[in-house]
Design a protein around this motif. Structure first.
Motif, PDB file in Angstrom:
ATOM      1  N   PRO A  58      27.365  28.015  13.705  1.00  0.00           N
ATOM      2  CA  PRO A  58      26.355  28.264  12.492  1.00  0.00           C
ATOM      3  C   PRO A  58      24.835  28.102  13.228  1.00  0.00           C
ATOM      4  N   ALA A  59      23.975  29.149  12.815  1.00  0.00           N
ATOM      5  CA  ALA A  59      22.431  29.266  13.248  1.00  0.00           C
ATOM      6  C   ALA A  59      22.050  27.666  12.713  1.00  0.00           C
ATOM      7  N   VAL A  60      22.267  27.351  11.486  1.00  0.00           N
ATOM      8  CA  VAL A  60      21.412  26.123  11.128  1.00  0.00           C
ATOM      9  C   VAL A  60      21.847  24.846  11.873  1.00  0.00           C
ATOM     10  N   VAL A  61      23.122  24.934  12.317  1.00  0.00           N
ATOM     11  CA  VAL A  61      23.543  23.816  13.306  1.00  0.00           C
ATOM     12  C   VAL A  61      22.658  23.686  14.721  1.00  0.00           C
ATOM     13  N   VAL A  62      22.584  24.906  15.038  1.00  0.00           N
ATOM     14  CA  VAL A  62      22.027  25.034  16.460  1.00  0.00           C
ATOM     15  C   VAL A  62      20.444  24.674  16.213  1.00  0.00           C
ATOM     16  N   GLU A  63      19.975  25.245  15.099  1.00  0.00           N
ATOM     17  CA  GLU A  63      18.591  24.903  14.960  1.00  0.00           C
ATOM     18  C   GLU A  63      18.372  23.368  14.649  1.00  0.00           C
ATOM     19  N   TYR A  64      19.247  22.852  14.092  1.00  0.00           N
ATOM     20  CA  TYR A  64      19.143  21.377  14.032  1.00  0.00           C
ATOM     21  C   TYR A  64      19.207  20.567  15.127  1.00  0.00           C
ATOM     22  N   LEU A  65      20.103  21.099  15.941  1.00  0.00           N
ATOM     23  CA  LEU A  65      20.064  20.087  17.124  1.00  0.00           C
ATOM     24  C   LEU A  65      19.067  20.221  17.947  1.00  0.00           C
ATOM     25  N   LEU A  66      18.429  21.659  18.288  1.00  0.00           N
ATOM     26  CA  LEU A  66      17.320  21.817  18.854  1.00  0.00           C
ATOM     27  C   LEU A  66      16.128  21.073  18.457  1.00  0.00           C
ATOM     28  N   VAL A  67      15.905  21.090  17.080  1.00  0.00           N
ATOM     29  CA  VAL A  67      14.532  20.373  16.597  1.00  0.00           C
ATOM     30  C   VAL A  67      15.116  18.738  16.888  1.00  0.00           C
ATOM     31  N   GLN A  68      16.070  18.341  16.370  1.00  0.00           N
ATOM     32  CA  GLN A  68      16.520  16.857  16.783  1.00  0.00           C
ATOM     33  C   GLN A  68      16.111  16.519  18.520  1.00  0.00           C
ATOM     34  N   PHE A  69      16.758  17.471  19.204  1.00  0.00           N
ATOM     35  CA  PHE A  69      16.643  17.132  20.536  1.00  0.00           C
ATOM     36  C   PHE A  69      14.835  17.141  21.104  1.00  0.00           C
ATOM     37  N   SER A  70      14.173  18.302  20.480  1.00  0.00           N
ATOM     38  CA  SER A  70      12.766  18.458  20.782  1.00  0.00           C
ATOM     39  C   SER A  70      12.016  17.393  20.319  1.00  0.00           C
ATOM     40  N   GLY A  71      12.344  16.952  19.163  1.00  0.00           N
ATOM     41  CA  GLY A  71      11.659  15.959  18.280  1.00  0.00           C
ATOM     42  C   GLY A  71      11.833  14.545  18.873  1.00  0.00           C
ATOM     43  N   GLU A  72      12.961  14.131  19.590  1.00  0.00           N
ATOM     44  CA  GLU A  72      13.070  12.901  20.452  1.00  0.00           C
ATOM     45  C   GLU A  72      12.398  13.064  21.692  1.00  0.00           C
ATOM     46  N   VAL A  73      12.386  13.975  22.081  1.00  0.00           N
ATOM     47  CA  VAL A  73      11.588  14.052  23.605  1.00  0.00           C
ATOM     48  C   VAL A  73      10.084  14.067  23.386  1.00  0.00           C
ATOM     49  N   SER A  74       9.699  14.779  22.157  1.00  0.00           N
ATOM     50  CA  SER A  74       8.213  14.892  22.188  1.00  0.00           C
ATOM     51  C   SER A  74       7.758  13.355  21.715  1.00  0.00           C
TER      52      SER A  74
END
Length: 342
Positions: A58-74
């Protein structure tokens, strides 16, 4: 910058490995390339397999994973790659036993595997290398070896040097981690590397081990075929093979260890198909009562196929070689009447 996204309920359906697979799929080749480059071959296989079976995400899962990933990196000022951070990362995406296996492999000289390898080096070879090292370094190394192996290495060292090493071992406190890592690095880069170069295995030894694992009829057929095409090779392989009959040359204590560790039905089958003198070797290693019970079991079997006896004999040979590899028994080396391997 992406807005914060709450954890979607659909996320619970995805395991840690599936989440990693979805993230890598969404990053694509360009963004995900540097990450793929850091993975081992086995990790790539496992992650790729998970991606191939992922199905719809689901798109919501992909979006959550990307936001979580980018948030941890930033949120990081810097990244610090180490064994510990690697282990924590892997624990989030794969089972504990798999993480342990991978970490032991990539740790190299800092992992348990290095000392296991060193424990399989003959004491004469290891002592020949260590006698040129500082006594304190030798003390650290012997402290890490199995006591029985360390004792054999110690007995091979010059007496005065060995005494110095023992004195240092007696005064030794807990070895500092950085010292241990440095010693292991030196062992790996100098000793183990040179040893592997010096011990290129004779292909006949490899073939002898493989033939040991064959059933008797296949083994004989292969050797007969080699007799016609490469008689010298066939003769050398036969000389190198460790057979069931070679067990008769082991010390009584080694036979007792094999008896304690073997499957008793396999032992009965193996002895049923062996000559009387071979039976005596094993019965002499048992108590009188155990020997009588074994004879009774063999008699109660009635007629058995020769193939079953041969397979049981092969299983005992494998057990003996395994015990020898672990240093629990001494095996007479078929290449020499005097040499011993551990």
């Amino acid at each position: 910058m992406m807005a914060a996204v709450g954890e979607p309920p659909e996320l619970k359906k995805f395991s840690g490995m599936q989440r990693a697979a979805a993230l890598m799929l969404s990053l694509g080749h360009e963004q995900g390339g540097p990450i793929w480059d850091q993975l081992t071959t086995e990790e790539i296989k496992e992650l790729s397999s998970t991606i191939s079976q992922l199905g719809r995400v689901p798109a919501v899962v992909v979006e959550y994973l990307l936001v979580q990933f980018s948030g941890e990196v930033s949120s990081m000022s810097t990244l610090h790659g180490s064994y510990e951070t690697t282990e924590r990362l892997l624990e989030g995406i794969m089972p504990t036993d798999k993480v342990k296996e991978i970490m032991e492999d990539i740790r190299g000289p800092s992992g348990r595997t290095m000392w296991d390898k060193l424990s399989n080096v003959s004491e004469a070879v290891l002592a020949g290398y260590l006698k040129n090292e500082y006594p304190q370094t030798v003390a650290v190394i012997l402290h890490k070896l199995r006591p029985d192996h360390a004792a054999r290495v110690l007995s091979e060292l010059p007496r005065e040097f060995a005494t110095d090493v023992v004195m240092r071992m007696l005064r030794m406190d807990t070895v500092q981690k950085d010292v241990l890592v440095q010693v292991e690095q030196t062992l790996k880069s100098e000793f183990m590397t040179n040893l592997s170069r010096a011990q290129r295995r004779d292909p006949h030894e490899t073939m002898a081990e493989m033939f040991n694992a064959l059933d008797r009829s296949t083994e004989e057929a292969m050797l007969e075929a080699l007799d016609d095409k490469a008689p010298e090779s066939a003769e050398r392989i036969r000389a190198l093979m460790f057979t069931f009959e070679d067990l008769a040359n082991l010390l009584p204590g080694a036979i007792q260890t094999i008896v304690r560790n073997c499957n008793k039905r396999e032992l009965a089958l193996a002895l049923k198909g062996s000559p009387e003198d071979m039976k005596k070797v094993f019965f002499n290693a048992m108590t009188e009562r155990a020997a009588k019970l074994m004879r009774d079991d063999m008699a109660a079997m009635g007629p058995v196929r020769a193939r079953e006896c041969e397979e049981a004999q092969t299983a005992l040979v494998r057990l003996a070689k395994s015990l020898g590899d672990r240093g629990e028994i001494m095996l007479v080396d078929p290449k020499s009447d005097d040499a011993m391997i551990y």
